[in-house]
Each structure stands twice: as structure tokens, then as C-alpha cells.
Design a protein around this motif. Sequence first.
Motif: not given
Length: 249
Positions: A103, A109, A143, A147, A151-152
Motif C-alpha cells: 500500500s 486498495t 486494479e 478488484s 486481494t492485494r
Amino acid sequence: MFHCMEPEAEDVLSPEPQRRSICSNCDRPTRVCLCHALPFPPIQTATRILIVQHPHEARHKLSTTPILNKSLLRASSVTSRRLRRGLSPILDRSPPALYLFPSSASSTTPALHISAVHPSADLVLIAFDATWQHAREMVRASEDFLSEFATRVCLDVDESVGGGSIYDSELILRKEPFAGCVSTMEAVARALRVLEPNGPEIEEKLVGVLREMVRLQAGFLKPVKPRPKLLKKKTEGKEKKEGSVQVIS
């Protein structure tokens, strides 16, 4: 009667430079061939690995993606600036997936630390292979698509500290921008340590290949010297700062 004419200087062809001999198995110059270090057979994993390479990185001689593809049985790669439907058959079926990227302040996200992930069947691990800036752009562009099913997740990264490697300094081929930033191969190795039942063994094998790659390459790397203009600006900035401090005191 024919006379043999001496060729003029401009007509004399200089010998063409010899191309480097390339190993047909590991696709690396024979002087730095890695065949002896590659796991045979390639490592089997429950996780499928997909590397998304930026076009610029795909041309970089020190990219670790080709070595990953040869070391892991279920690893593959695509070259693109963003992920989208139709680019990868693996992702078109919207499998459970993780995409590996930390992040940042501008992230929409948040990233879950990979140690908190519970692996599932048919899991796909996605890693972006690019410079730090290009990788940011690739993730932002991808993304919306990711999405829908992914999952990040992240490894430990500290943007306040200068670059290095999460492993020994002998594994550094190119300076990373922040502490905790790693090569694509290191990142995948760390992730598989968590995701696979025999993760520590897989990580050790991958790091062993990378260590040998760095050892072989080290003899051909030229030391990076600071550019004179940048060095001059840095010195002038330091002197100006010191001068300002003296005036204030």
C-alpha cells in the motif's frame, strides 16, 4: 586483361563483432550460464505464479523473471502495462488470486500482509516486474480488473529508509528505492514461503539460484559513479545548508 584493384579504405569492412554465445537452456550468455543452479525438475507448487512484466523490464538483462519461469513448474509471465480481460487465460476465469504490491499513501486498495492470508485451492499469485514507478502505474491501471477477484497483499516495505535487500547484500544486482524492496524473484520466494506447505524449502532453493546469478554477474558489473553535475549540486546544497545554520546560530 583484368587487373586486381586494391580496395579503397572506405571499402574495407571491419570485422563484425562476435555475438555472445547464448545457452540454449537458460537463455543466458554462456559465461554466466545458470543451468547448474536451476532446480531440476522445476519446483512443483500448489500456487500458480503469474509475472506481469513491464515492456521495459522485459528487455532488461538482469530481469529475474526468465529464471523464475524456469525454476517453478507453475510459473508463467505476460508482458503488458496493465492487466485486463483477454490478456491471460489464467485470470480470465477469475480465480482466487493475490497480487503482490504494498500500500501507499495514494492507494485506494489497502494491502493485507501476506502472513495473514489463508491459502486456498487454485490460488494464483500475481507479481509485477518493473521499476518502482512503473509498477505503481501498472497496479493503478490494473486494479479495476483485479478488484473483481484478487486481494492485494504486501511484504514488509519501509519507504523512509534507503534501498537495499531483504537478504544479504550479496543478492543486490540493482539498488532498490526503499528498504524491503526486492527483486521479483525474492518477492515470489518470500510469498511462497508463506503460501506453500514446504515454503521454507522452496524459498531456500529460489534464493540459492538468485545468489548464484548474482555471484556470476558480479564480475561483469561496473561500479556506478555519481554524475559530476549531480555530485556538484549535492555539494553546493550541503554547503548552502551549513551556511544557513551558521547564520541562524
